[in-house]
Write an enzyme that holds these catalytic residues in place. Structure first.
Site, short mmCIF file in Angstrom:
data_model
loop_
_atom_site.label_atom_id
_atom_site.label_comp_id
_atom_site.label_asym_id
_atom_site.label_seq_id
_atom_site.Cartn_x
_atom_site.Cartn_y
_atom_site.Cartn_z
N GLU A 5 19.29 15.45 -0.88
CA GLU A 5 19.08 15.71 0.40
C GLU A 5 18.16 16.77 -0.26
O GLU A 5 16.74 17.24 0.72
CB GLU A 5 20.04 15.78 1.54
CG GLU A 5 20.25 14.99 2.90
CD GLU A 5 19.18 13.92 2.93
OE1 GLU A 5 18.04 14.29 3.06
OE2 GLU A 5 18.96 12.80 2.81
N TYR A 88 17.49 20.36 9.55
CA TYR A 88 17.45 19.30 8.69
C TYR A 88 18.04 18.60 7.99
O TYR A 88 19.30 17.39 8.32
CB TYR A 88 15.94 18.79 7.87
CG TYR A 88 15.52 17.16 7.73
CD1 TYR A 88 15.76 15.81 8.21
CD2 TYR A 88 15.87 16.88 6.21
CE1 TYR A 88 15.99 15.39 7.15
CE2 TYR A 88 16.04 15.91 5.58
CZ TYR A 88 16.26 15.04 6.27
OH TYR A 88 16.12 14.00 4.88
N ASP A 106 12.85 15.01 10.85
CA ASP A 106 12.42 15.04 10.20
C ASP A 106 10.75 14.28 10.13
O ASP A 106 10.83 13.89 11.00
CB ASP A 106 12.50 14.25 8.61
CG ASP A 106 12.78 12.95 8.51
OD1 ASP A 106 12.36 11.79 9.40
OD2 ASP A 106 11.91 12.20 7.18
#
Length: 285
Positions: A5, A88, A106
């Site tokens: 991520e 996020y 996102d």
DNA sequence: TAGACGTGGCC
DNA sequence: TGGCCAAGTCT
């Protein structure tokens, strides 16, 4: 999941994949990464971009090792305390790694919401509280279902409801899209692009390229020296690898003013992406 | 909250 | 060729 991520922040998955694989092979656990110098993380980051992310991921690994028994936190709030982890990434890890119910927002999800619900071509330049509320309201109640929802909407945005040329003909929810129903009105604003050529960012990137190419401190004169000064060996007789030479040439080809080079180096020192030692510059310990 | 922060593929 | 754009975060 956390590593991927962070790497995926502002970076296409095709470029992340090989780096992520190498990274996970080399550092399977947060403790393994934390046991090495920070500079190794920066070097392994390669040319993924935004190298401060490597530094923050390293700091996150250190925090996880020191404060969380080496286990990545499973709560949104716990994740949010980690360096380089914002709303996020905290939500994404909670949802995708732990199956938790978390509101993932996102750029893809924002665009899908803007089109399907609001009927506009693109989301506003900055994330609003209203968008977060909308995403939270749309999220299924149950944990595993909500995680699936997050992944599905994100994927729809990434593969079908794309920014430039959306594939509305193949969209599974085209009959419910407000933007399509309205005749695909044009964006209400024009995104301001990021200049690159001639910027400090470009110079910083080139300096980082030099530092990644060696473990020896690079004397400052070498950053400033014009290309012809680069002979077969250094000012002090040290020899240069071909990769280091190549990165120095890349930097020199920018022909950045000395003041800009100073500014870039100062910024890298400030950010901890570089350190001074033995009168030279190198990646951090 | 606007601006800084990398990089490379795509059209 | 050159602007656009990519699973953001931090200050």
């Amino acid at each position: 999941m956390l590593v991927s991520e962070v790497m995926l922040q502002q970076t296409p998955v095709t470029r992340v994949l090989p780096i992520w694989q190498e990274w996970m092979d080399r550092w399977p656990t947060p403790a393994a990464l934390a046991a090495e110098p920070a500079g190794e993380a920066v070097r392994a980051w390669g040319r993924l971009g935004y190298p401060r992310r490597a530094l923050r991921l390293y700091a996150a690994a250190a925090a996880i090792t020191a404060d969380h028994d080496g286990v990545v936190p499973d709560s949104f709030d716990g994740l949010l305390t980690l360096p380089g982890v914002g709303t996020y990434t905290a939500a994404a890890v909670a949802a995708f790694a732990y199956g938790r119910r978390a509101t993932v927002v996102d750029t893809n999800i924002r665009r899908v919401q803007a089109r399907v619900i609001s009927g506009s071509a693109l989301p506003a330049p900055t994330l609003s509280a209203a968008e977060m509320r909308l995403a939270a309201a749309l999220l299924p109640e149950e944990g595993a279902q909500s995680a699936k929802w997050n992944a599905a909407v994100m994927e729809l945005g990434a593969l079908v409801c794309t920014a430039r040329a959306p594939k509305c003909g193949n969209c599974p929810i085209r009959s419910e899209c407000a933007w399509l129903a309205a005749g695909q009105p044009a964006p209400s604003y024009v995104a301001k692009g990021q200049p690159w050529a001639g910027t400090d960012r470009q110079v910083r990137g080139a300096v980082m390229g030099v530092l990644r190419a060696t473990r020896m401190p690079i004397q400052r004169e070498l950053f400033f020296a014009p290309v012809p000064e680069l002979g077969d060996d250094g000012l002090d007789g040290t020899t240069f690898s071909e990769s280091l030479r190549s990165q120095l040439r890349r930097l020199h080809s920018l022909m950045a003013p000395e003041s800009q080079l100073e500014r870039a180096i100062e910024g890298l020192l400030q950010d901890g992406l570089a350190q001074s030692r033995e009168g030279g510059l190198l990646l951090p310990d």
